[in-house]
Scaffold this active site. Structure first.
Site, PDB file in Angstrom:
ATOM      1  N   ALA A   1     -10.355 -29.535  72.739  1.00 23.04           N
ATOM      2  CA  ALA A   1      -9.120 -30.092  72.276  1.00 23.04           C
ATOM      3  C   ALA A   1      -9.026 -31.400  72.685  1.00 23.04           C
ATOM      4  CB  ALA A   1      -8.033 -29.157  73.282  1.00 23.04           C
TER       5      ALA A   1
ATOM      6  N   ILE B   1     -14.485 -37.553  96.143  1.00 25.98           N
ATOM      7  CA  ILE B   1     -13.883 -38.611  95.189  1.00 25.98           C
ATOM      8  C   ILE B   1     -13.205 -39.606  95.925  1.00 25.98           C
ATOM      9  CG2 ILE B   1     -11.696 -38.753  93.737  1.00 25.98           C
ATOM     10  CD1 ILE B   1     -12.594 -35.837  92.692  1.00 25.98           C
TER      11      ILE B   1
ATOM     12  N   HIS C   1     -46.978 -41.682 101.244  1.00 23.49           N
ATOM     13  CA  HIS C   1     -46.749 -42.834 102.268  1.00 23.49           C
ATOM     14  C   HIS C   1     -46.680 -44.284 101.747  1.00 23.49           C
ATOM     15  CE1 HIS C   1     -46.147 -44.485 106.266  1.00 23.49           C
ATOM     16  NE2 HIS C   1     -47.250 -45.294 106.093  1.00 23.49           N
TER      17      HIS C   1
END
Length: 477
Positions: free
Chosen positions: A37, A188, A459
């Site tokens: 939509a 958020i 490493h």
């Protein structure tokens, strides 16, 4: 495909979940259509993960280049650092357009029909689409709903999109307020606090629950607040409601005690970002046509195969995924659910494993986690009769983090005593969002620290913080 249906699969909603489901469906040989939509890409691409990462990348560089103390420790001097707000906003916009285009093109290339309009279930195996030209009906052997979510705005808060706004508007970065109140301290709120403070704004963070960062493991929240909040231009309130927020210049915020609802303070700030979580888009989807009721909060009920439920029963040929199900409101969780739904549509039994899906906040440094927090693991242990242990390792003992001059951070591994099965991993530190995947894969396979402690890590790399945690866990139990 049988001749009686227009499509094998119709997907309602072209966000990340719908896109992932469509790609998987095509690979399984299903004739597929997707109904959207609004914009292709949904929340994540247009108003979420993608633009926010662009703003975090740019503002993070500004923070780094202005941190003269850190740069000098590496032997680097930088002059005054300037930035252009419009150009940063433009960087986010350009990225959104590119990714939205890529997503649309990938569906077209796979011959997925894209139908613009509002889709709703019109009965079993039937969807109506309302477009500007009117209404049309398509039939499908199976239907997947992935209609997403929108920001939740608590009562008493009035939005004007300019001075009081949600993340949808904040991502446009149309202006940089001097003083911003942020309501909510989830990921958020934290990410926007990171962006705004890096670009020079002052922040007041307002959290209704008793502790800041309530969704994070308590140990992580404690250290993160020491690094992400205390040294920055931020003040915080917890156990406090933004009971009334009135837009304008200034924005007026009535703060109330979360328990008694008594007004304790009135703030006047330049802007207010409302980051109080998200609610599903589940109205007007025609669910009642197939006897489905959403839960109290509007989420679509589903089982672990992603079939939509009516009471306890799965509705034949109807599936739902993503934010609208409320299970784990993350883009990659929606994609995973989409794959599971399509697998079940194709007759291959598959369920979703939420415990192994990681999450991250892209603050500087980052926070990531997978599985259970320590309190949740202990609760499960009490129910199921096992003991829980945890170990912590620190970035300040990691050679690579020290070399980068980024030694703030912690990795925490939570596991079952005895079997050593990993229940949760929480990381706060540089590149935490990338480091978490080793742990999420281990949880997906229900692996034990007893096995993981003998795997080899390169490493010097940051991954050794987990290596060390696994070894420490074995040594201690």
């Amino acid at each position: 495909m049988s001749q009686e249906f227009d499509y094998d699969l119709v997907i309602v909603g072209a966000g990340v979940g719908g896109h992932g489901a469509a790609i998987h469906a095509v690979s399984c040989g299903l004739k597929t259509a997707i109904i959207e939509a609004s914009e292709m890409g949904g929340t994540c691409v247009n108003r979420g993960c993608i633009p926010s990462k662009a703003l975090l990348a740019a503002s993070g560089r500004v923070r780094e280049l202005r941190n003269t103390h850190h740069l000098e420790s590496l032997g680097i001097q930088v002059g005054g650092v300037e930035f252009d707000r419009g150009a940063i906003a433009n960087h986010a916009n350009t990225l959104v357009s590119k990714i939205r285009g890529d997503l649309t093109n990938s569906l077209k290339r796979l011959k997925v029909d894209i139908i613009p309009g509002w889709g709703r279930v019109a009965g079993q195996q039937k969807v109506t689409v309302t477009t500007d030209e009117g209404e049309k009906t398509v039939t499908a052997k199976d239907i997947i709903l992935c209609t997403g979510s929108i920001p939740f705005v608590p009562p008493g808060i009035e939005l004007d999109g300019k001075t009081v706004f949600t993340s949808d508007d904040a991502l446009k970065l149309e202006w940089l307020p001097k003083w911003v109140a942020i309501v909510g301290s989830g990921y958020i709120g934290l990410e926007f606090a990171d962006i705004y403070t890096a670009l020079g704004s002052e922040i007041t963070m307002i959290e209704a629950l008793d502790q800041l960062m309530p969704t994070f493991d308590p140990d992580i929240a404690k250290l993160a607040s020491r690094v992400l909040i205390s040294p920055r231009d931020m003040e915080t309130y917890s156990g406090t409601l933004a009971q009334k927020v009135t837009p304008g210049s200034p924005v007026v915020i009535e703060l109330a005690d979360a328990k008694t609802k008594e007004v304790v303070d009135v703030l006047e700030v330049d802007a207010c970002l409302v980051a109080t979580g998200r609610i599903p888009v589940s109205k007007d989807l025609g669910l009642s046509a197939v006897g489905v009721e959403t839960d109290r909060r509007g989420f679509i009920p589903v089982n672990d195969q992603m079939a939509v439920l009516s009471g306890e029963e799965a509705v034949p040929h109807l599936w739902a995924i993503g934010d609208a199900t409320g299970k784990l409101m993350l883009a990659h969780a929606a994609s995973a659910q989409g794959v599971v739904a399509v697998e079940n549509i194709c007759g291959r039994h598959r369920t979703i494993d939420y415990r192994s899906i990681p999450a991250a906040a892209f603050t500087h440094p980052e926070i990531s986690y997978v599985g259970l927090t320590e309190p949740a693991a202990k609760e499960l242990g009490e129910q199921e009769g096992f003991e829980v242990a945890s170990v912590r390792t620190y970035f300040k003992g990691n050679s690579k983090a020290i070399a980068e001059g980024e030694a703030d951070g912690i990795a925490k591994v939570i596991y079952r005593k005895g079997s050593g099965e990993i229940l949760g991993v929480h990381i706060f530190g540089i590149h935490a969002s990338d480091l978490i995947h080793e742990a999420s894969n281990a949880i997906a396979q229900r692996q034990s620290v007893n096995t993981l402690a003998y795997l080899v890590h390169a490493h010097p790399t940051l991954s050794e913080v987990l290596d060390e945690a696994y070894k420490r866990a074995v040594a201690s139990h």
